[in-house]
Design an enzyme around this catalytic site. Sequence first.
Site, PDB file in Angstrom:
ATOM      1  N   ASP A 155      31.729 -13.952  46.215  1.00  0.00           N
ATOM      2  CA  ASP A 155      30.825 -14.284  47.319  1.00  0.00           C
ATOM      3  C   ASP A 155      31.656 -14.515  48.568  1.00  0.00           C
ATOM      4  O   ASP A 155      32.854 -14.229  48.599  1.00  0.00           O
ATOM      5  CB  ASP A 155      29.986 -15.514  46.962  1.00  0.00           C
ATOM      6  CG  ASP A 155      30.822 -16.788  46.921  1.00  0.00           C
ATOM      7  OD1 ASP A 155      32.073 -16.696  46.884  1.00  0.00           O
ATOM      8  OD2 ASP A 155      30.234 -17.881  46.937  1.00  0.00           O
ATOM      9  N   LYS A 181      27.266  -8.742  42.124  1.00  0.00           N
ATOM     10  CA  LYS A 181      27.568 -10.170  42.176  1.00  0.00           C
ATOM     11  C   LYS A 181      26.680 -10.955  41.220  1.00  0.00           C
ATOM     12  O   LYS A 181      27.171 -11.752  40.408  1.00  0.00           O
ATOM     13  CB  LYS A 181      27.397 -10.684  43.601  1.00  0.00           C
ATOM     14  CG  LYS A 181      27.563 -12.194  43.735  1.00  0.00           C
ATOM     15  CD  LYS A 181      27.179 -12.657  45.135  1.00  0.00           C
ATOM     16  CE  LYS A 181      27.011 -14.160  45.183  1.00  0.00           C
ATOM     17  NZ  LYS A 181      26.501 -14.629  46.489  1.00  0.00           N
TER      18      LYS A 181
END
Length: 266
Positions: A185, A167
């Site tokens: 997310d 991420k």
Amino acid sequence: MATRKSPPVKSRKASPSPRAGTPDAPVKARAFLKTPLVAKVERAPKDVDAATLETIFARLSAANPEPRAELHYHNPFTLLVAVVLSAQATDKGVNLATKPLFALADTPQAMLDLGEERVRDFIRTIGLFNTKAKNVIALSRILVERHGGEVPRTLEELQVLPGVGVKTASVVLNVAFGVPRIAVDTHIFRVSNRIPLFMASTTDKVQAGLEARVPENFLLHAHHWLILHGRYICKARRPECPSCPIEDLCRYPSKTTGLAPSAGAS
């Protein structure tokens, strides 16, 4: 005395083994994605077609043509640090902590010179600040010793840095270097499964699926559109469906029919 014979044991045929050569189709690397995620794309809902995806992102683009990251940063290094600090923290809280920190240290060497103890003091209001301070100093040292003080531009090199996962690396590549990644997310995971754009059980699979299916002309800004959409409109507890630009294309069964009354309203 007669001896009782045990009944013959019936032989059981072995169950046929799964047919070989039929794994899920791997993610197809886009021409501009030099390092696709190592993940398998799950089957998408049959009724989410290319035309619908095109319309969804065209509307999100029209509503916000030039989306921007809400984390404050000066350069790729400060962006990297800010994203590392943002894990389990709000962007607003990170921005408050990093403003004075980046005023003193906006390069890996300056961060090393500042030292772990002082970094920890600056970010004490952020969750997990002890571990994050250690990671910031450790990644700064690696950048100085192995990369000449520069932030690397590949997923593999970024993921080696302490505190950096898929991420974080995807955010840095997208925001700092214009690589069309979609860092997933909690907001993007919810939006993608809820509309649904692409349904999958993990963030890595959602990222792989979105990167493979989002139209190329929208792929660069898709991360920002989706995260802002999830943060301000398609909220977890009470999505603001009446103000949603793609409400008619969304199949979420628990849509709201009206906005919650404002505080103090009679």
